[in-house]
Scaffold this motif. Structure first.
Motif, PDB file in Angstrom:
ATOM      1  N   THR A   4       0.851  -1.184   0.000  1.00  0.00           N
ATOM      2  CA  THR A   4       0.000   0.000   0.000  1.00  0.00           C
ATOM      3  C   THR A   4       0.887   1.233   0.000  1.00  0.00           C
ATOM      4  OG1 THR A   4      -1.689  -1.203   1.241  1.00  0.00           O
ATOM      5  CG2 THR A   4      -1.834   1.181   1.274  1.00  0.00           C
ATOM      6  N   ARG A   5       0.495   2.208  -0.764  1.00  0.00           N
ATOM      7  CA  ARG A   5       1.190   3.501  -0.789  1.00  0.00           C
ATOM      8  C   ARG A   5       0.255   4.538  -0.194  1.00  0.00           C
ATOM      9  NH1 ARG A   5       6.409   2.537  -2.697  1.00  0.00           N
ATOM     10  NH2 ARG A   5       6.297   0.846  -4.176  1.00  0.00           N
ATOM     11  N   PHE A   6       0.822   5.435   0.594  1.00  0.00           N
ATOM     12  CA  PHE A   6       0.023   6.534   1.117  1.00  0.00           C
ATOM     13  C   PHE A   6       0.773   7.837   0.863  1.00  0.00           C
ATOM     14  CE2 PHE A   6       2.379   4.552   4.525  1.00  0.00           C
ATOM     15  CZ  PHE A   6       2.819   5.556   5.381  1.00  0.00           C
ATOM     16  N   THR A   7       0.046   8.796   0.340  1.00  0.00           N
ATOM     17  CA  THR A   7       0.623  10.077  -0.036  1.00  0.00           C
ATOM     18  C   THR A   7       0.288  11.095   1.046  1.00  0.00           C
ATOM     19  OG1 THR A   7       0.325   9.510  -2.355  1.00  0.00           O
ATOM     20  CG2 THR A   7       0.745  11.833  -1.850  1.00  0.00           C
ATOM     21  N   ILE A   8       1.320  11.796   1.494  1.00  0.00           N
ATOM     22  CA  ILE A   8       1.128  12.751   2.586  1.00  0.00           C
ATOM     23  C   ILE A   8       1.646  14.133   2.182  1.00  0.00           C
ATOM     24  CG2 ILE A   8       1.216  10.989   4.381  1.00  0.00           C
ATOM     25  CD1 ILE A   8       4.117  11.838   4.921  1.00  0.00           C
ATOM     26  N   ARG A   9       1.115  15.144   2.860  1.00  0.00           N
ATOM     27  CA  ARG A   9       1.615  16.508   2.714  1.00  0.00           C
ATOM     28  C   ARG A   9       2.167  16.945   4.067  1.00  0.00           C
ATOM     29  NH1 ARG A   9      -2.475  19.253   0.401  1.00  0.00           N
ATOM     30  NH2 ARG A   9      -3.446  19.583   2.414  1.00  0.00           N
ATOM     31  N   TRP A  10       3.469  17.235   4.071  1.00  0.00           N
ATOM     32  CA  TRP A  10       4.141  17.681   5.287  1.00  0.00           C
ATOM     33  C   TRP A  10       3.779  19.133   5.592  1.00  0.00           C
ATOM     34  CZ3 TRP A  10       6.329  14.416   8.480  1.00  0.00           C
ATOM     35  CH2 TRP A  10       6.779  13.187   8.015  1.00  0.00           C
ATOM     36  N   PRO A  11       4.090  19.598   6.785  1.00  0.00           N
ATOM     37  CA  PRO A  11       3.774  20.990   7.150  1.00  0.00           C
ATOM     38  C   PRO A  11       4.422  22.037   6.238  1.00  0.00           C
ATOM     39  CG  PRO A  11       4.299  19.729   9.107  1.00  0.00           C
ATOM     40  CD  PRO A  11       4.594  18.846   7.933  1.00  0.00           C
ATOM     41  N   ASP A  12       5.531  21.689   5.573  1.00  0.00           N
ATOM     42  CA  ASP A  12       6.180  22.631   4.660  1.00  0.00           C
ATOM     43  C   ASP A  12       5.619  22.525   3.240  1.00  0.00           C
ATOM     44  OD1 ASP A  12       7.233  20.230   3.802  1.00  0.00           O
ATOM     45  OD2 ASP A  12       9.323  20.783   4.136  1.00  0.00           O
ATOM     46  N   ALA A  13       4.507  21.812   3.088  1.00  0.00           N
ATOM     47  CA  ALA A  13       3.773  21.629   1.826  1.00  0.00           C
ATOM     48  C   ALA A  13       4.431  20.621   0.878  1.00  0.00           C
ATOM     49  CB  ALA A  13       3.518  22.949   1.109  1.00  0.00           C
ATOM     50  N   ILE A  15       5.061  17.128  -0.744  1.00  0.00           N
ATOM     51  CA  ILE A  15       4.255  15.928  -0.920  1.00  0.00           C
ATOM     52  C   ILE A  15       5.207  14.736  -0.974  1.00  0.00           C
ATOM     53  CG2 ILE A  15       2.593  14.740  -2.410  1.00  0.00           C
ATOM     54  CD1 ILE A  15       1.527  17.389  -1.252  1.00  0.00           C
ATOM     55  N   GLU A  16       4.852  13.669  -0.261  1.00  0.00           N
ATOM     56  CA  GLU A  16       5.697  12.479  -0.238  1.00  0.00           C
ATOM     57  C   GLU A  16       4.833  11.235  -0.360  1.00  0.00           C
ATOM     58  OE1 GLU A  16       8.932  10.279   2.704  1.00  0.00           O
ATOM     59  OE2 GLU A  16       8.333  12.329   3.109  1.00  0.00           O
ATOM     60  N   GLU A  17       5.293  10.291  -1.158  1.00  0.00           N
ATOM     61  CA  GLU A  17       4.623   8.998  -1.244  1.00  0.00           C
ATOM     62  C   GLU A  17       5.352   8.034  -0.323  1.00  0.00           C
ATOM     63  OE1 GLU A  17       2.758   6.977  -4.859  1.00  0.00           O
ATOM     64  OE2 GLU A  17       4.669   5.940  -4.623  1.00  0.00           O
ATOM     65  N   CYS A  18       4.603   7.394   0.557  1.00  0.00           N
ATOM     66  CA  CYS A  18       5.166   6.480   1.544  1.00  0.00           C
ATOM     67  C   CYS A  18       4.713   5.054   1.234  1.00  0.00           C
ATOM     68  CB  CYS A  18       4.715   6.880   2.943  1.00  0.00           C
ATOM     69  SG  CYS A  18       5.225   8.558   3.415  1.00  0.00           S
ATOM     70  N   TYR A  19       5.430   4.098   1.807  1.00  0.00           N
ATOM     71  CA  TYR A  19       5.226   2.683   1.500  1.00  0.00           C
ATOM     72  C   TYR A  19       4.873   1.878   2.744  1.00  0.00           C
ATOM     73  CZ  TYR A  19       6.471  -2.165   0.524  1.00  0.00           C
ATOM     74  OH  TYR A  19       6.439  -3.521   0.405  1.00  0.00           O
ATOM     75  N   SER A  20       3.948   0.953   2.571  1.00  0.00           N
ATOM     76  CA  SER A  20       3.648  -0.063   3.573  1.00  0.00           C
ATOM     77  C   SER A  20       3.515  -1.401   2.845  1.00  0.00           C
ATOM     78  CB  SER A  20       2.339   0.242   4.302  1.00  0.00           C
ATOM     79  OG  SER A  20       1.961  -0.857   5.122  1.00  0.00           O
ATOM     80  N   PRO A  21       4.082  -2.470   3.389  1.00  0.00           N
ATOM     81  CA  PRO A  21       3.967  -3.775   2.735  1.00  0.00           C
ATOM     82  C   PRO A  21       2.596  -4.418   2.936  1.00  0.00           C
ATOM     83  CG  PRO A  21       5.131  -4.022   4.788  1.00  0.00           C
ATOM     84  CD  PRO A  21       4.907  -2.543   4.586  1.00  0.00           C
ATOM     85  N   SER A  22       1.728  -3.739   3.655  1.00  0.00           N
ATOM     86  CA  SER A  22       0.438  -4.318   4.004  1.00  0.00           C
ATOM     87  C   SER A  22      -0.642  -3.243   3.976  1.00  0.00           C
ATOM     88  CB  SER A  22       0.524  -4.925   5.409  1.00  0.00           C
ATOM     89  OG  SER A  22      -0.744  -5.223   5.919  1.00  0.00           O
ATOM     90  N   THR A  23      -1.873  -3.665   3.785  1.00  0.00           N
ATOM     91  CA  THR A  23      -3.010  -2.738   3.818  1.00  0.00           C
ATOM     92  C   THR A  23      -3.365  -2.296   5.237  1.00  0.00           C
ATOM     93  OG1 THR A  23      -4.554  -4.586   3.898  1.00  0.00           O
ATOM     94  CG2 THR A  23      -4.025  -3.695   1.711  1.00  0.00           C
ATOM     95  N   VAL A  24      -2.676  -2.810   6.234  1.00  0.00           N
ATOM     96  CA  VAL A  24      -2.987  -2.466   7.621  1.00  0.00           C
ATOM     97  C   VAL A  24      -2.902  -0.956   7.861  1.00  0.00           C
ATOM     98  CG1 VAL A  24      -0.654  -2.727   8.581  1.00  0.00           C
ATOM     99  CG2 VAL A  24      -2.634  -3.174  10.030  1.00  0.00           C
ATOM    100  N   VAL A  25      -2.146  -0.260   7.035  1.00  0.00           N
ATOM    101  CA  VAL A  25      -2.041   1.189   7.186  1.00  0.00           C
ATOM    102  C   VAL A  25      -3.419   1.854   7.061  1.00  0.00           C
ATOM    103  CG1 VAL A  25      -1.547   1.769   4.768  1.00  0.00           C
ATOM    104  CG2 VAL A  25      -0.586   3.160   6.582  1.00  0.00           C
ATOM    105  N   ARG A  26      -4.310   1.222   6.317  1.00  0.00           N
ATOM    106  CA  ARG A  26      -5.677   1.757   6.172  1.00  0.00           C
ATOM    107  C   ARG A  26      -6.457   1.749   7.496  1.00  0.00           C
ATOM    108  NH1 ARG A  26      -7.402   2.029   0.770  1.00  0.00           N
ATOM    109  NH2 ARG A  26      -5.914   1.108  -0.696  1.00  0.00           N
ATOM    110  N   ASP A  27      -6.015   0.933   8.443  1.00  0.00           N
ATOM    111  CA  ASP A  27      -6.662   0.908   9.759  1.00  0.00           C
ATOM    112  C   ASP A  27      -6.231   2.089  10.627  1.00  0.00           C
ATOM    113  OD1 ASP A  27      -7.811  -1.499   9.000  1.00  0.00           O
ATOM    114  OD2 ASP A  27      -6.376  -2.727  10.124  1.00  0.00           O
ATOM    115  N   PHE A  28      -5.168   2.777  10.218  1.00  0.00           N
ATOM    116  CA  PHE A  28      -4.600   3.836  11.048  1.00  0.00           C
ATOM    117  C   PHE A  28      -4.602   5.210  10.403  1.00  0.00           C
ATOM    118  CE2 PHE A  28      -3.017  -0.148  12.588  1.00  0.00           C
ATOM    119  CZ  PHE A  28      -3.163  -0.010  13.955  1.00  0.00           C
TER     120      PHE A  28
END
Length: 92
Positions: A4-13, A15-28
């Motif tokens: 699973t990939r999750f895209t985030i925006r840091w406080p300095d604007a 954008i970063e794509e992050c990685y998880s080997p599992s869909t468990v990130v969707r629970d958090f």
């Protein structure tokens, strides 16, 4: 185990794509949701630890990519004040 990939925006604007080997990130994390920085880091820590544990249970070794992603998140987060926010833009 679907990664699973999750895209985030840091406080300095940034954008970063992050990685998880599992869909468990969707629970958090939830797409289109802003979190206080410390809460975001805590949620990522728990999610990526669980993801790495799932890999270990299935393959017999922990996921070094999940652990590296957590280290990167913690390092980047340390550059911002605790009062900052991080936005999870999307999860794919």
């Amino acid at each position: 185990m679907p990664e699973t990939r999750f895209t985030i925006r840091w406080p300095d604007a940034q954008i970063e794509e992050c990685y998880s080997p599992s869909t468990v990130v969707r629970d958090f994390l939830t797409a289109d949701t802003t979190y206080p920085l410390e809460e975001f880091v805590t949620r990522c820590r728990i999610a990526l630890e669980k993801a790495s544990t799932r890999v270990e249970a299935k393959f017999g070794y922990r996921c070094t990519s999940a652990e590296a992603q957590l280290t990167a998140i913690e390092h980047k987060a340390s550059a911002f004040p605790a009062t900052a926010d991080v936005t999870c833009l999307k999860i794919t």
